[in-house]
Design a protein around this motif. Structure first.
Motif, mmCIF file in Angstrom:
data_model
loop_
_atom_site.group_PDB
_atom_site.id
_atom_site.type_symbol
_atom_site.label_atom_id
_atom_site.label_comp_id
_atom_site.label_asym_id
_atom_site.label_seq_id
_atom_site.Cartn_x
_atom_site.Cartn_y
_atom_site.Cartn_z
ATOM 1 N N ILE A 21 0.788 -1.164 -0.153
ATOM 2 C CA ILE A 21 0.008 -0.013 -0.097
ATOM 3 C C ILE A 21 0.846 1.325 0.034
ATOM 4 O O ILE A 21 0.506 2.200 -0.749
ATOM 5 N N SER A 22 1.867 1.093 0.901
ATOM 6 C CA SER A 22 2.974 2.115 0.778
ATOM 7 C C SER A 22 3.604 2.602 -0.589
ATOM 8 O O SER A 22 3.728 3.753 -1.181
ATOM 9 N N GLN A 23 3.939 1.494 -1.220
ATOM 10 C CA GLN A 23 4.520 1.593 -2.475
ATOM 11 C C GLN A 23 3.488 2.270 -3.519
ATOM 12 O O GLN A 23 3.961 2.887 -4.293
ATOM 13 N N ALA A 24 2.123 1.634 -3.474
ATOM 14 C CA ALA A 24 1.390 2.228 -4.604
ATOM 15 C C ALA A 24 1.018 3.769 -4.404
ATOM 16 O O ALA A 24 0.963 4.311 -5.163
ATOM 17 N N ALA A 25 1.208 4.049 -2.950
ATOM 18 C CA ALA A 25 0.844 5.593 -2.734
ATOM 19 C C ALA A 25 2.025 6.471 -3.271
ATOM 20 O O ALA A 25 1.830 7.463 -3.931
ATOM 21 N N GLN A 26 3.356 5.703 -3.078
ATOM 22 C CA GLN A 26 4.470 6.605 -3.568
ATOM 23 C C GLN A 26 4.441 6.766 -5.261
ATOM 24 O O GLN A 26 4.819 7.784 -5.773
ATOM 25 N N ASN A 27 4.262 5.504 -5.763
ATOM 26 C CA ASN A 27 3.865 5.501 -7.163
ATOM 27 C C ASN A 27 2.754 6.646 -7.603
ATOM 28 O O ASN A 27 3.046 7.295 -8.555
ATOM 29 N N PHE A 28 1.918 6.804 -6.999
ATOM 30 C CA PHE A 28 0.668 7.643 -7.496
ATOM 31 C C PHE A 28 1.174 8.982 -7.203
ATOM 32 O O PHE A 28 0.881 9.937 -7.806
ATOM 33 N N LEU A 29 1.684 9.405 -5.988
ATOM 34 C CA LEU A 29 2.065 10.606 -5.775
ATOM 35 C C LEU A 29 3.309 11.190 -6.214
ATOM 36 O O LEU A 29 3.501 12.682 -6.256
ATOM 37 N N ARG A 30 4.333 10.373 -6.636
ATOM 38 C CA ARG A 30 5.781 10.891 -7.059
ATOM 39 C C ARG A 30 5.366 11.483 -8.578
ATOM 40 O O ARG A 30 4.838 10.609 -9.324
ATOM 41 N N VAL A 31 5.844 12.488 -8.749
ATOM 42 C CA VAL A 31 5.759 13.085 -10.327
ATOM 43 C C VAL A 31 7.220 13.814 -10.648
ATOM 44 O O VAL A 31 7.707 14.641 -10.183
ATOM 45 N N ASP A 32 7.837 12.798 -11.504
ATOM 46 C CA ASP A 32 9.099 12.833 -11.862
ATOM 47 C C ASP A 32 9.421 12.560 -13.418
ATOM 48 O O ASP A 32 10.477 12.562 -13.740
ATOM 49 N N GLY A 33 8.417 12.575 -14.062
ATOM 50 C CA GLY A 33 8.323 12.642 -15.385
ATOM 51 C C GLY A 33 8.362 11.092 -15.950
ATOM 52 O O GLY A 33 8.200 10.883 -17.106
ATOM 53 N N THR A 34 8.159 10.269 -15.246
ATOM 54 C CA THR A 34 7.861 8.705 -15.568
ATOM 55 C C THR A 34 6.424 8.720 -15.966
ATOM 56 O O THR A 34 5.454 9.124 -15.229
ATOM 57 N N PRO A 35 6.044 8.036 -17.156
ATOM 58 C CA PRO A 35 4.797 7.937 -17.554
ATOM 59 C C PRO A 35 3.897 6.968 -16.586
ATOM 60 O O PRO A 35 4.509 6.353 -15.806
ATOM 61 N N LYS A 36 2.719 7.354 -16.328
ATOM 62 C CA LYS A 36 1.670 7.183 -15.558
ATOM 63 C C LYS A 36 1.672 5.654 -15.653
ATOM 64 O O LYS A 36 1.430 4.882 -14.839
ATOM 65 N N ILE A 37 1.397 5.066 -16.795
ATOM 66 C CA ILE A 37 1.312 3.623 -17.248
ATOM 67 C C ILE A 37 2.555 2.821 -16.909
ATOM 68 O O ILE A 37 2.264 1.892 -16.385
ATOM 69 N N GLU A 38 3.953 3.274 -16.928
ATOM 70 C CA GLU A 38 4.837 2.564 -16.172
ATOM 71 C C GLU A 38 4.850 2.396 -14.737
ATOM 72 O O GLU A 38 5.121 1.663 -14.263
ATOM 73 N N MET A 39 4.328 3.802 -14.152
ATOM 74 C CA MET A 39 4.189 3.514 -12.463
ATOM 75 C C MET A 39 3.195 2.562 -12.145
ATOM 76 O O MET A 39 3.289 1.927 -11.326
ATOM 77 N N GLU A 40 1.932 2.438 -12.995
ATOM 78 C CA GLU A 40 1.041 1.647 -12.608
ATOM 79 C C GLU A 40 1.516 -0.003 -12.912
ATOM 80 O O GLU A 40 1.392 -0.694 -12.034
ATOM 81 N N LYS A 41 2.089 -0.185 -13.945
ATOM 82 C CA LYS A 41 2.875 -1.434 -14.021
ATOM 83 C C LYS A 41 3.755 -1.880 -13.161
ATOM 84 O O LYS A 41 3.586 -2.957 -12.572
ATOM 85 N N ALA A 42 4.719 -0.849 -12.503
ATOM 86 C CA ALA A 42 5.763 -1.244 -11.412
ATOM 87 C C ALA A 42 4.578 -1.542 -9.999
ATOM 88 O O ALA A 42 5.018 -2.455 -9.276
ATOM 89 N N THR A 43 3.686 -0.777 -9.980
ATOM 90 C CA THR A 43 2.644 -1.143 -8.628
ATOM 91 C C THR A 43 2.206 -2.523 -8.845
ATOM 92 O O THR A 43 2.338 -3.112 -7.901
ATOM 93 N N THR A 44 1.824 -2.808 -9.969
ATOM 94 C CA THR A 44 0.901 -3.995 -10.195
ATOM 95 C C THR A 44 1.937 -5.309 -9.989
ATOM 96 O O THR A 44 1.884 -6.286 -9.443
ATOM 97 N N ALA A 45 3.222 -5.148 -10.766
ATOM 98 C CA ALA A 45 4.455 -6.054 -10.644
ATOM 99 C C ALA A 45 4.616 -6.254 -9.283
ATOM 100 O O ALA A 45 5.113 -7.431 -8.672
ATOM 101 N N ALA A 46 4.587 -5.183 -8.307
ATOM 102 C CA ALA A 46 4.967 -5.417 -6.701
ATOM 103 C C ALA A 46 4.095 -6.284 -6.270
ATOM 104 O O ALA A 46 4.571 -7.340 -5.169
ATOM 105 N N PHE A 47 2.620 -5.982 -6.438
ATOM 106 C CA PHE A 47 1.794 -6.801 -5.866
ATOM 107 C C PHE A 47 1.693 -8.311 -6.272
ATOM 108 O O PHE A 47 1.830 -9.350 -5.554
ATOM 109 N N ILE A 48 2.213 -8.433 -7.672
ATOM 110 C CA ILE A 48 2.292 -9.934 -8.256
ATOM 111 C C ILE A 48 3.490 -10.588 -7.435
ATOM 112 O O ILE A 48 3.519 -11.839 -6.967
ATOM 113 N N LYS A 49 4.756 -10.079 -7.511
ATOM 114 C CA LYS A 49 5.934 -10.519 -6.965
ATOM 115 C C LYS A 49 5.674 -10.492 -5.199
ATOM 116 O O LYS A 49 6.193 -11.739 -4.775
#
Length: 435
Positions: A388-416
């Motif tokens: 949950i913390s990692q998902a919130a970090q990915n949602f709130l951080r704005v550093d030029g990374t496309p949102k779709i990539e952040m969403e994939k990273a969050t999903t991958a973390a849940f699956i892993k």
């Protein structure tokens, strides 16, 4: 005193014992209450939440002189990882009612006040008195107690065991089993003192308003546990508790957990500059409905923590303790008023009344919840808070990374961390246990 016979003897002067003793004494019964501490509350330095409705049924005008601290107007729930918390809170001006529903209290002061009310009701209260054994007649009926003060039996028609979850008297007498490590939690607590106005500023409180914080997550290091923080007038009660079985298997130190909780970035600013004056450890029943022992027998009843009457799901203990003590007193008075013997058959009225109260109904409703949390503690208290913390970090951080990539990273973390079906299984089981 040994020549006297009492209508009832109550062992213990905590919430349930005081409630039982007061209920009977206020109705004219001859009651003896025995407490092994120097004074009622001497073993309880911690703060607690007291529920007004339950005490009001025993002492309707308690607000006139009871040592009440603050009435909570805000409740915060935190899911924590090592550096953050994800939370929700509820705050309402409705809690600033003329007769608030909850109060924070300091047990040492409150128990002493409650005991004074027991004495005023007519009971005899003896402190620094340890009951060494229950006395039985030739048929096995409890007929009184022996203490370390005198060798002779102190006789009574009935004995109420309000000795707490760690009391050995009932287990030694064979009335109930020793609580299992997986049904008991060990909580360590501190009292942090701060000026009243500082507490008000830090928590956004006015007058006697209070705030309660309850937190779970990696702070318990994968064990089934909960941390808490209560605001009093000029102090903050802070602590953490986990199952005894988890402490035994992990060899974690309760004090180490408490220190880590105090240093957490979300907690440290709230207690900065405070003076710690009191530290205590306390055992809490956590087994729920399935851990409730036999509650009555020939000449005896068991109430409060000694009966495992604690709602771990809703973090409620004092209200169950007071209610069970009151119901025990009412049941005994009912039998006494009919001049009936305190037999197992007659004292079954206590269980009937308790079963019809919110105490057993609530515990029965959530009877599967403790086992679920204990079995999947690593998921609920480590994996999910981190995700949950990692998902919130990915949602709130704005550093030029496309949102779709952040969403994939969050999903991958849940699956892993855990298979999707495994996580769904936990959620479904939790939902069914909550029903």
């Amino acid at each position: 005193m040994t020549a006297e016979k009492f209508d009832a003897i109550v062992i213990g002067a905590g919430m349930s014992g005081n409630a039982a003793a007061y209920t009977m004494a206020s109705r004219g019964m001859k009651v003896l209450q025995l407490e092994r501490g120097e004074y009622p509350g001497s073993k309880n330095v911690q703060g607690a939440i007291m529920y007004a409705d339950m005490l009001e049924k025993i002492i309707p005008d308690f607000r006139e002189d009871a040592p009440l601290e603050r009435h909570p107007v805000e409740q915060r729930f935190w899911m924590m990882d090592n550096t953050s918390h994800t939370g929700m809170h509820y705050r309402s001006g409705d809690f600033n009612e003329a007769k608030p529903n909850r109060y924070t209290i300091i047990r040492a002061q409150f128990d002493k006040w409650f005991s004074r009310k027991v004495r005023e009701a007519g009971a005899t209260v003896l402190c620094e008195t340890t009951v060494t054994e229950l006395a039985h007649d030739t048929r096995g009926k409890v007929i009184g107690v022996r203490t370390d003060r005198v060798g002779d039996i102190i006789f009574a028609d009935v004995v109420v065991l309000a000795e707490g979850v760690s009391g050995l008297l009932g287990t030694r007498a064979g009335l109930r089993e020793m609580p299992k490590p997986e049904t008991v939690a060990l909580a360590v607590k501190e009292m942090h003192f701060l000026p009243e106005e500082v507490i008000g500023e830090r928590f956004g409180l006015k007058g006697n308003e209070g705030c309660v914080i309850e937190a779970a997550g990696t702070i318990s290091r994968g064990m089934t546990g909960l941390a808490f923080l209560y605001t009093n007038r000029e102090s903050i009660s802070l602590g953490i508790g986990c199952l005894v079985s988890d402490f035994a298997s992990t060899m974690e130190s309760p004090y180490t957990l408490l220190e880590a909780f105090k240093r957490h970035p979300s907690v440290r600013p709230l207690i900065a500059g405070s003076e710690v004056k009191e530290y205590a450890a306390h055992l809490i029943p956590e087994g729920g409905y399935k851990a409730i022992p036999q509650l009555f027998g020939d000449g005896w009843l068991v109430v409060g923590d000694a009966a495992q009457l604690n709602n771990a799901v809703h973090r409620e203990g004092s209200n169950l303790a007071m209610t069970s003590g009151r119901i025990a007193g009412e049941a005994i008075f009912h039998v006494n008023s009919r001049r009936g013997p305190m037999t197992k058959e007659n004292l079954a009225l206590y269980k009937t009344m308790l079963d019809n109260s919110f105490v057993v109904k609530d515990l029965k409703k959530y009877k599967d919840m403790p086992a679920l949390l204990h079995t999947n503690s690593c998921n609920f208290f480590m994996t999910y808070p981190q995700l949950i913390s990692q998902a919130a970090q990915n949602f709130l951080r704005v550093d030029g990374t496309p949102k779709i990539e952040m969403e994939k990273a969050t999903t991958a973390a849940f699956i892993k961390a855990r298979s999707r079906w495994g996580m769904v299984s936990d959620v479904v089981r939790l939902a069914f246990a909550w029903r």
